[in-house]
Design a protein around this motif. Structure first.
Motif, PDB file in Angstrom:
ATOM      1  N   PHE A 188       0.837  -1.202   0.000  1.00 48.74           N
ATOM      2  CA  PHE A 188       0.000   0.000   0.000  1.00 48.74           C
ATOM      3  C   PHE A 188       0.871   1.250   0.000  1.00 48.74           C
ATOM      4  CE2 PHE A 188      -2.579  -2.837   3.063  1.00 48.74           C
ATOM      5  CZ  PHE A 188      -3.145  -3.551   2.012  1.00 48.74           C
ATOM      6  N   ALA A 189       0.351   2.342  -0.553  1.00 51.21           N
ATOM      7  CA  ALA A 189       1.036   3.638  -0.465  1.00 51.21           C
ATOM      8  C   ALA A 189       1.130   4.037   1.006  1.00 51.21           C
ATOM      9  CB  ALA A 189       0.257   4.695  -1.252  1.00 51.21           C
ATOM     10  N   GLY A 190       2.217   4.723   1.366  1.00 48.44           N
ATOM     11  CA  GLY A 190       2.329   5.218   2.734  1.00 48.44           C
ATOM     12  C   GLY A 190       3.170   4.368   3.654  1.00 48.44           C
ATOM     13  N   SER A 191       3.638   3.218   3.198  1.00 47.32           N
ATOM     14  CA  SER A 191       4.501   2.286   3.948  1.00 47.32           C
ATOM     15  C   SER A 191       4.057   2.130   5.405  1.00 47.32           C
ATOM     16  CB  SER A 191       5.976   2.701   3.838  1.00 47.32           C
ATOM     17  OG  SER A 191       6.274   3.892   4.524  1.00 47.32           O
ATOM     18  N   ARG A 218       3.686  10.211  -1.563  1.00 51.84           N
ATOM     19  CA  ARG A 218       2.800   9.038  -1.399  1.00 51.84           C
ATOM     20  C   ARG A 218       2.323   8.926   0.045  1.00 51.84           C
ATOM     21  NH1 ARG A 218       4.013  10.398  -6.286  1.00 51.84           N
ATOM     22  NH2 ARG A 218       3.586   8.800  -7.849  1.00 51.84           N
ATOM     23  N   LEU A 219       3.157   9.344   0.987  1.00 57.72           N
ATOM     24  CA  LEU A 219       2.750   9.332   2.400  1.00 57.72           C
ATOM     25  C   LEU A 219       1.659  10.381   2.641  1.00 57.72           C
ATOM     26  CD1 LEU A 219       3.170   8.366   5.337  1.00 57.72           C
ATOM     27  CD2 LEU A 219       5.007  10.058   5.539  1.00 57.72           C
ATOM     28  N   VAL A 220       1.871  11.595   2.133  1.00 56.41           N
ATOM     29  CA  VAL A 220       0.865  12.658   2.293  1.00 56.41           C
ATOM     30  C   VAL A 220      -0.440  12.265   1.590  1.00 56.41           C
ATOM     31  CG1 VAL A 220       0.301  15.060   1.728  1.00 56.41           C
ATOM     32  CG2 VAL A 220       2.575  14.487   2.600  1.00 56.41           C
ATOM     33  N   TYR A 221      -0.318  11.655   0.397  1.00 61.17           N
ATOM     34  CA  TYR A 221      -1.504  11.155  -0.325  1.00 61.17           C
ATOM     35  C   TYR A 221      -2.286  10.174   0.550  1.00 61.17           C
ATOM     36  CZ  TYR A 221      -3.756   7.332  -2.904  1.00 61.17           C
ATOM     37  OH  TYR A 221      -4.615   6.327  -3.284  1.00 61.17           O
ATOM     38  N   LEU A 269      -5.769  16.200  -0.549  1.00 66.07           N
ATOM     39  CA  LEU A 269      -4.417  15.655  -0.615  1.00 66.07           C
ATOM     40  C   LEU A 269      -4.421  14.195  -1.072  1.00 66.07           C
ATOM     41  CD1 LEU A 269      -2.929  17.183   2.657  1.00 66.07           C
ATOM     42  CD2 LEU A 269      -2.239  17.742   0.319  1.00 66.07           C
ATOM     43  N   GLY A 270      -5.569  13.527  -0.927  1.00 69.05           N
ATOM     44  CA  GLY A 270      -5.694  12.123  -1.332  1.00 69.05           C
ATOM     45  C   GLY A 270      -6.309  11.947  -2.707  1.00 69.05           C
TER      46      GLY A 270
END
Length: 475
Positions: free
Chosen positions: A85-88, A335-338, A350-351
């Motif tokens: 997934f995005a955001g680890s 990708r974390l902020v998303y 932001l998403g």
């Protein structure tokens, strides 16, 4: 409290991230990882740590830091294979421990990305200006330094560099990956050239004693003995944190079951060999004390040993190569902020993805914050916060393996890679990350605590109430 412990359904993330194009293969992730890990620090830290803490044993500091990073990387590889997934760490901890813990891990990583992007851009700016100075190209101090530093108003070079990388990333991950792959090959070649040329100028006496006797310096620094090696580990650790940038992009991986473990573990293995080799060559060329307060020990050592042309080529490629670290950090940070916006923890715009399915709103935020930090504020005192934030996330991920195992093959797919020697190794990885965190200086711990308190307030007053988990029954 039940809000804090609410866990996200992994199927929801699978669905939300399905719009991100899976275009990255093993070689792209190896380039991303090596590009981010083998960054500014390989050309600066070996000399600094040798002079301040470890002497010739700086290679042991790099090795010890690599062992801890490697243990955590095993946990990362299993998590990324099971949950691409995005955001680890933010997304994984959200699934295994709950929303509040996920937010803390993600918020800790956000500090890393905001500061690291600014940190690398500023370093790139300084090196670029050093390279073009002999050509008679000098910017006025007002446009060369951050606000309030040596007559500076704004570091305009850092601004331009960050905007260039943002423009490249806004065109798509495939384009960025192609540029990244080429630049990483050049950078690794530059490091290898230094190792080969430097090896012709080694002096055996510079390695004796390999571990100098321990004493506390006038500045309060631990030097020599195992204490000096340990002090060096905490300073060096930020060199290895780049493998998180691979995991943050796992939603864009082809066949993540195989791609993620190979990318994470492979890039770390390549980086360790390069770091230890550079450290050993550097302290063999000149006495470690010669590197005190030397911001560019690699270039200095080559010039001093009569290889001026090689020094210019290596430094030139190093400047170009720093772009690779910026690409990796900005890609992962966006990708974390998303993923924060995707979950309603920060404003939902932001998403959102654009018509090309790219999270460019999140990228714009990372760009703006990095420009402000990197061009206007002197931030040297924040550099250890990069390590502090990441180590907190590393501890969560290591312990998260225990929660993950009980769900593999049920609501979470059985991953093709699993952390070896379970259940012992995840706990050793946790203790290793804790030991490195403990070795950070007191300022870093205080800044980390301040950032943590700000993050907790953002969660309590915004994230907890706007989270999309609020729309569902808690588990």
């Amino acid at each position: 409290m039940h809000n804090f412990l609410r866990r996200e359904d992994p199927a929801v993330y699978q669905d939300k991230d399905s719009h991100l194009a899976r275009v990255l293969g093993v070689k792209d992730f190896l380039a991303l990882g090596v590009g981010t890990i083998v960054s500014t620090s390989i050309f600066t830290l070996p000399g600094v740590v040798a002079a301040q803490h470890a002497g010739p044993a700086v290679a042991l500091s790099f090795l010890a830091a690599a062992i801890v990073a490697g243990l955590v990387a095993f946990a990362y590889a299993e998590m990324a294979a099971a949950m691409p997934f995005a955001g680890s760490a933010y997304s994984w901890i959200n699934v295994v421990f709950g929303e509040g813990f996920g937010w803390i891990a993600g918020w800790a990583l956000l500090a890393e990305y905001f500061i690291a992007v600014a940190f690398v851009a500023s370093g790139l700016s300084a090196n670029f200006r050093g390279l073009v100075q002999p050509l008679g190209f000098n910017l006025p101090k007002a446009l060369s330094n951050p606000l309030g530093t040596d007559g500076g108003v704004i570091d305009i070079t850092a601004v331009v560099i960050i905007l260039l990388v943002a423009f490249l990333l806004m065109r798509g991950v495939s384009t960025a990956a192609r540029v990244q792959n080429i630049l990483v090959v050049l950078k690794v070649l530059a490091v290898l050239v230094f190792i080969v040329v430097g090896a012709t100028a080694l002096h055996a006496e510079n390695y004796v004693p390999f571990i100098p006797a321990h004493h506390v310096g006038a500045d309060g620094n631990q030097f020599g003995g195992w204490q000096g090696i340990y002090a060096g580990v905490s300073m060096i650790f930020l060199s290895y944190i780049g493998f998180d940038s691979i995991a943050a992009n796992s939603a864009e991986a082809k066949n993540p079951q195989k791609t993620m473990p190979r990318g994470i573990l492979g890039s770390l293995a390549i980086a360790v060999v390069l770091f230890v080799a550079v450290a050993l060559v550097l302290v063999g060329m000149f006495h470690y004390s010669d590197y005190a307060n030397n911001a560019e020990p690699v270039g200095w050592a080559l010039r001093k040993s009569g290889h001026g042309l090689v020094a210019s080529v290596v430094q030139g490629v190093a400047v170009i190569g720093m772009f690779t670290a910026l690409i990796g950090m900005m890609l992962a940070g966006s990708r974390l902020v998303y993923s924060f916006g995707r979950d309603g923890m920060l404003p939902k715009w932001l998403g959102q993805l654009n018509q090309k399915n790219l999270p460019n709103h999140a990228l714009a935020l990372i760009t703006i914050v990095a420009v402000i930090i990197g061009s206007l504020f002197p931030f040297a005192f924040l550099s250890q916060l990069i390590s502090a934030g990441t180590l907190i996330a590393f501890m969560f991920v290591s312990l998260g393996i225990y929660k993950l195992r009980s769900r593999e093959g049920k609501d979470i797919p059985e991953p093709s890679f699993k952390m070896p020697w379970y259940p012992v190794l995840p706990f050793i990885a946790f203790l290793g990350a804790l030991a490195v965190f403990w070795g950070l200086d007191i300022d870093a711990k205080i800044y980390a605590l301040g950032w943590f308190i700000v993050g907790l307030l953002v969660y309590l007053f915004y994230g907890m109430h706007h989270s999309y988990l609020n729309k569902k029954e808690p588990k």
